[in-house]
Write a protein that holds these residues in place. Structure first.
Motif, PDB file in Angstrom:
ATOM      1  N   ALA A   1      55.363  14.989  16.964  1.00 47.03           N
ATOM      2  CA  ALA A   1      55.048  14.678  18.363  1.00 47.03           C
ATOM      3  C   ALA A   1      56.006  15.453  19.250  1.00 47.03           C
ATOM      4  N   ALA A   2      55.540  15.816  20.412  1.00 44.64           N
ATOM      5  CA  ALA A   2      56.420  16.437  21.407  1.00 44.64           C
ATOM      6  C   ALA A   2      55.997  15.943  22.773  1.00 44.64           C
ATOM      7  N   LEU A   3      56.967  15.649  23.589  1.00 39.82           N
ATOM      8  CA  LEU A   3      56.666  15.157  24.941  1.00 39.82           C
ATOM      9  C   LEU A   3      57.407  15.989  25.962  1.00 39.82           C
ATOM     10  N   ARG A   4      56.782  16.063  27.143  1.00 37.02           N
ATOM     11  CA  ARG A   4      57.450  16.703  28.277  1.00 37.02           C
ATOM     12  C   ARG A   4      57.890  15.605  29.226  1.00 37.02           C
ATOM     13  N   ALA A   5      59.178  15.561  29.445  1.00 38.59           N
ATOM     14  CA  ALA A   5      59.701  14.610  30.418  1.00 38.59           C
ATOM     15  C   ALA A   5      59.411  15.140  31.815  1.00 38.59           C
ATOM     16  N   GLU A   6      59.540  14.286  32.811  1.00 34.37           N
ATOM     17  CA  GLU A   6      59.185  14.716  34.166  1.00 34.37           C
ATOM     18  C   GLU A   6      60.090  15.819  34.685  1.00 34.37           C
ATOM     19  N   SER A   7      61.279  15.970  34.099  1.00 36.27           N
ATOM     20  CA  SER A   7      62.168  17.087  34.468  1.00 36.27           C
ATOM     21  C   SER A   7      61.636  18.421  33.962  1.00 36.27           C
ATOM     22  N   GLY A   8      60.708  18.371  32.999  1.00 39.36           N
ATOM     23  CA  GLY A   8      60.206  19.595  32.370  1.00 39.36           C
ATOM     24  C   GLY A   8      60.753  19.805  30.968  1.00 39.36           C
ATOM     25  N   ALA A   9      61.820  19.095  30.630  1.00 39.49           N
ATOM     26  CA  ALA A   9      62.407  19.248  29.295  1.00 39.49           C
ATOM     27  C   ALA A   9      61.463  18.692  28.237  1.00 39.49           C
ATOM     28  N   VAL A  10      61.481  19.316  27.057  1.00 38.21           N
ATOM     29  CA  VAL A  10      60.612  18.899  25.955  1.00 38.21           C
ATOM     30  C   VAL A  10      61.455  18.271  24.843  1.00 38.21           C
ATOM     31  N   PHE A  11      60.963  17.157  24.323  1.00 33.35           N
ATOM     32  CA  PHE A  11      61.624  16.470  23.208  1.00 33.35           C
ATOM     33  C   PHE A  11      60.606  16.253  22.104  1.00 33.35           C
TER      34      PHE A  11
END
Ligand code: THU
Length: 131
Positions: free
Chosen positions: A29-39
């Motif tokens: 899984a990968a998500l984009r936080a609202e800052s734009g960073a991906v985790f």
């Protein structure tokens, strides 16, 4: 690289590190936080089966540990040709940190994707205080 491709590549890399010896069902899984960073995250199973953690939950933990709180979009990548949807528990975990309009991408290995809003996957989310 567009936003989707970045999530896809990061989820694929995480899936390659999944620890899924019991189910043999690696998930990334990968998500984009609202800052734009991906985790990114992967599933981590355990000999005591119920202790296993889903890929989405791992990605959320990475986001929280990095100091972020809001998910803009999240991608889940199952083991192969099949597109998988987040389990019910992970939908609730995503909802803790995402609004109803957050996009949930369900991808397969070839990059085919189906995208739904979180509100479509979890229409009546539980929140403290009703609603
Ligand atoms: N799994 C995930 O990581 N995410 C999902 O959305 C569905 C299921 C994992 C849990 C378990 O390690 C394996 O897939 C088989 O259920």
């Amino acid at each position: 690289m567009n936003g989707f491709d970045e999530l896809f590549i990061r989820a694929k890399a995480a899936r390659a590190r999944a620890y899924a010896p019991y189910s043999r069902f690696p998930v990334g899984a990968a998500l984009r936080a609202e800052s734009g960073a991906v985790f990114a995250g992967c599933n981590v199973e355990n000999a005591a089966y119920p202790l296993g953690v889903c890929a989405e939950t791992s990605a959320i933990s990475a986001m929280i540990a990095a100091g972020e709180r809001r998910i803009a979009e999240i991608l889940v990548l199952g083991p192969g040709a099949e597109r998988i949807a987040p389990c019910g528990a992970c939908r609730q975990r995503i909802a803790e940190f995402a609004g109803p309009g957050a996009r949930v991408h369900m991808a397969d290995d070839s990059g085919q994707v189906e995208t739904l809003r979180l509100s479509e996957l979890l229409p009546r989310v539980f929140t403290l205080g009703g609603g």
